[in-house]
Design a protein around this motif. Structure first.
Motif, PDB file in Angstrom:
ATOM      1  N   LEU A   1     -12.189   5.809   3.561  1.00 49.69           N
ATOM      2  CA  LEU A   1     -14.171   5.075   3.402  1.00 49.69           C
ATOM      3  C   LEU A   1     -14.622   4.349   4.798  1.00 49.69           C
ATOM      4  O   LEU A   1     -15.292   4.276   5.366  1.00 49.69           O
ATOM      5  CB  LEU A   1     -13.597   4.290   2.460  1.00 49.69           C
TER       6      LEU A   1
ATOM      7  N   ASP B   1      -3.556   5.950  -0.678  1.00 49.67           N
ATOM      8  CA  ASP B   1      -3.991   3.503  -1.009  1.00 49.67           C
ATOM      9  C   ASP B   1      -5.041   4.059   0.909  1.00 49.67           C
ATOM     10  O   ASP B   1      -5.914   3.419   0.899  1.00 49.67           O
ATOM     11  CB  ASP B   1      -3.292   2.682  -0.801  1.00 49.67           C
TER      12      ASP B   1
ATOM     13  N   ILE C   1     -17.778  -0.083  -3.477  1.00 54.56           N
ATOM     14  CA  ILE C   1     -17.144   1.139  -3.503  1.00 54.56           C
ATOM     15  C   ILE C   1     -15.797   0.822  -3.447  1.00 54.56           C
ATOM     16  O   ILE C   1     -14.829   0.434  -4.217  1.00 54.56           O
ATOM     17  CB  ILE C   1     -17.602   1.842  -2.517  1.00 54.56           C
ATOM     18  N   TRP C   2     -15.605  -0.235  -2.329  1.00 56.00           N
ATOM     19  CA  TRP C   2     -14.133  -0.937  -2.003  1.00 56.00           C
ATOM     20  C   TRP C   2     -13.338  -1.463  -3.153  1.00 56.00           C
ATOM     21  O   TRP C   2     -12.204  -1.769  -4.008  1.00 56.00           O
ATOM     22  CB  TRP C   2     -13.579  -1.929  -0.536  1.00 56.00           C
TER      23      TRP C   2
ATOM     24  N   SER D   1     -15.798  -1.946 -13.577  1.00 61.06           N
ATOM     25  CA  SER D   1     -15.278  -1.169 -15.066  1.00 61.06           C
ATOM     26  C   SER D   1     -14.912  -2.598 -16.181  1.00 61.06           C
ATOM     27  O   SER D   1     -15.388  -3.566 -16.118  1.00 61.06           O
ATOM     28  CB  SER D   1     -14.224  -0.390 -15.176  1.00 61.06           C
TER      29      SER D   1
ATOM     30  N   VAL E   1      -7.287   6.655   1.651  1.00 65.74           N
ATOM     31  CA  VAL E   1      -8.754   6.309   0.237  1.00 65.74           C
ATOM     32  C   VAL E   1      -9.582   5.242   1.302  1.00 65.74           C
ATOM     33  O   VAL E   1     -10.374   5.576   1.855  1.00 65.74           O
ATOM     34  CB  VAL E   1      -8.677   5.974  -0.417  1.00 65.74           C
TER      35      VAL E   1
ATOM     36  N   GLU F   1     -14.835  -2.331  -6.477  1.00 63.86           N
ATOM     37  CA  GLU F   1     -15.083  -1.015  -7.574  1.00 63.86           C
ATOM     38  C   GLU F   1     -12.819  -0.459  -7.655  1.00 63.86           C
ATOM     39  O   GLU F   1     -12.347  -0.248  -8.222  1.00 63.86           O
ATOM     40  CB  GLU F   1     -16.119   0.015  -7.463  1.00 63.86           C
ATOM     41  N   LEU F   2     -12.838   0.841  -6.493  1.00 63.19           N
ATOM     42  CA  LEU F   2     -11.580   1.188  -6.469  1.00 63.19           C
ATOM     43  C   LEU F   2     -10.141  -0.059  -6.473  1.00 63.19           C
ATOM     44  O   LEU F   2      -9.516   0.688  -6.555  1.00 63.19           O
ATOM     45  CB  LEU F   2     -11.318   2.062  -4.832  1.00 63.19           C
ATOM     46  N   ALA F   3     -10.268  -1.088  -6.113  1.00 63.30           N
ATOM     47  CA  ALA F   3      -9.633  -1.859  -5.572  1.00 63.30           C
ATOM     48  C   ALA F   3      -9.133  -2.331  -7.053  1.00 63.30           C
ATOM     49  O   ALA F   3      -8.208  -2.464  -7.715  1.00 63.30           O
ATOM     50  CB  ALA F   3      -8.981  -3.554  -5.025  1.00 63.30           C
TER      51      ALA F   3
ATOM     52  N   TRP G   1       0.596  -1.231  -0.468  1.00 63.77           N
ATOM     53  CA  TRP G   1      -0.166  -0.089   0.372  1.00 63.77           C
ATOM     54  C   TRP G   1       0.633   1.583   0.205  1.00 63.77           C
ATOM     55  O   TRP G   1       2.010   1.459   0.663  1.00 63.77           O
ATOM     56  CB  TRP G   1      -0.874  -0.083   1.347  1.00 63.77           C
TER      57      TRP G   1
ATOM     58  N   GLY H   1     -11.541  -2.668  -9.922  1.00 69.89           N
ATOM     59  CA  GLY H   1     -12.310  -2.325 -11.184  1.00 69.89           C
ATOM     60  C   GLY H   1     -13.376  -2.982 -11.182  1.00 69.89           C
ATOM     61  O   GLY H   1     -13.845  -3.399 -12.583  1.00 69.89           O
TER      62      GLY H   1
END
Length: 89
Positions: free
Chosen positions: A44, A37, A79-80, A89, A40, A82-84, A33, A86
């Motif tokens: 969160l 990282d 959310i975690w 996506s 964020v 998605e950020l980690a 990290w 995708g």
């Protein structure tokens, strides 16, 4: 419960949880990290905890607080993810 005490408690729990990736970085090279990282993740976790505590204080029943907890944890996990990686996506 007073707002400053609630914020302080959520901040302490967040700091405690942030020690887990620090420990992971010490024990394994797979946990890597950077400062962004940590920032964020802390935002969160703190936001999720504070939202739960503030909304749960307004709810009358245990079932409603449990449903709120499930909702907050689910949103945090989505959310975690998605950020980690995708996830969407």
């Amino acid at each position: 419960m007073e707002l400053t005490q609630t914020v302080r408690q959520v901040a302490l729990v967040t700091c405690g949880l942030m020690l887990l990736p620090v420990l992971g970085m010490q024990l394994s090279t797979e946990v890597n990290w950077g400062p962004a990282d940590f920032f964020v993740a802390a935002v969160l976790l703190f936001s999720a905890g504070l939202i739960y505590r503030l909304v749960a204080a307004q709810l009358p029943g245990k079932a409603q607080r449990t449903l709120l907890a499930v909702l907050v944890v689910t949103l945090l996990a989505l959310i975690w993810a998605e950020l980690a990686v995708g996830l969407f996506s």
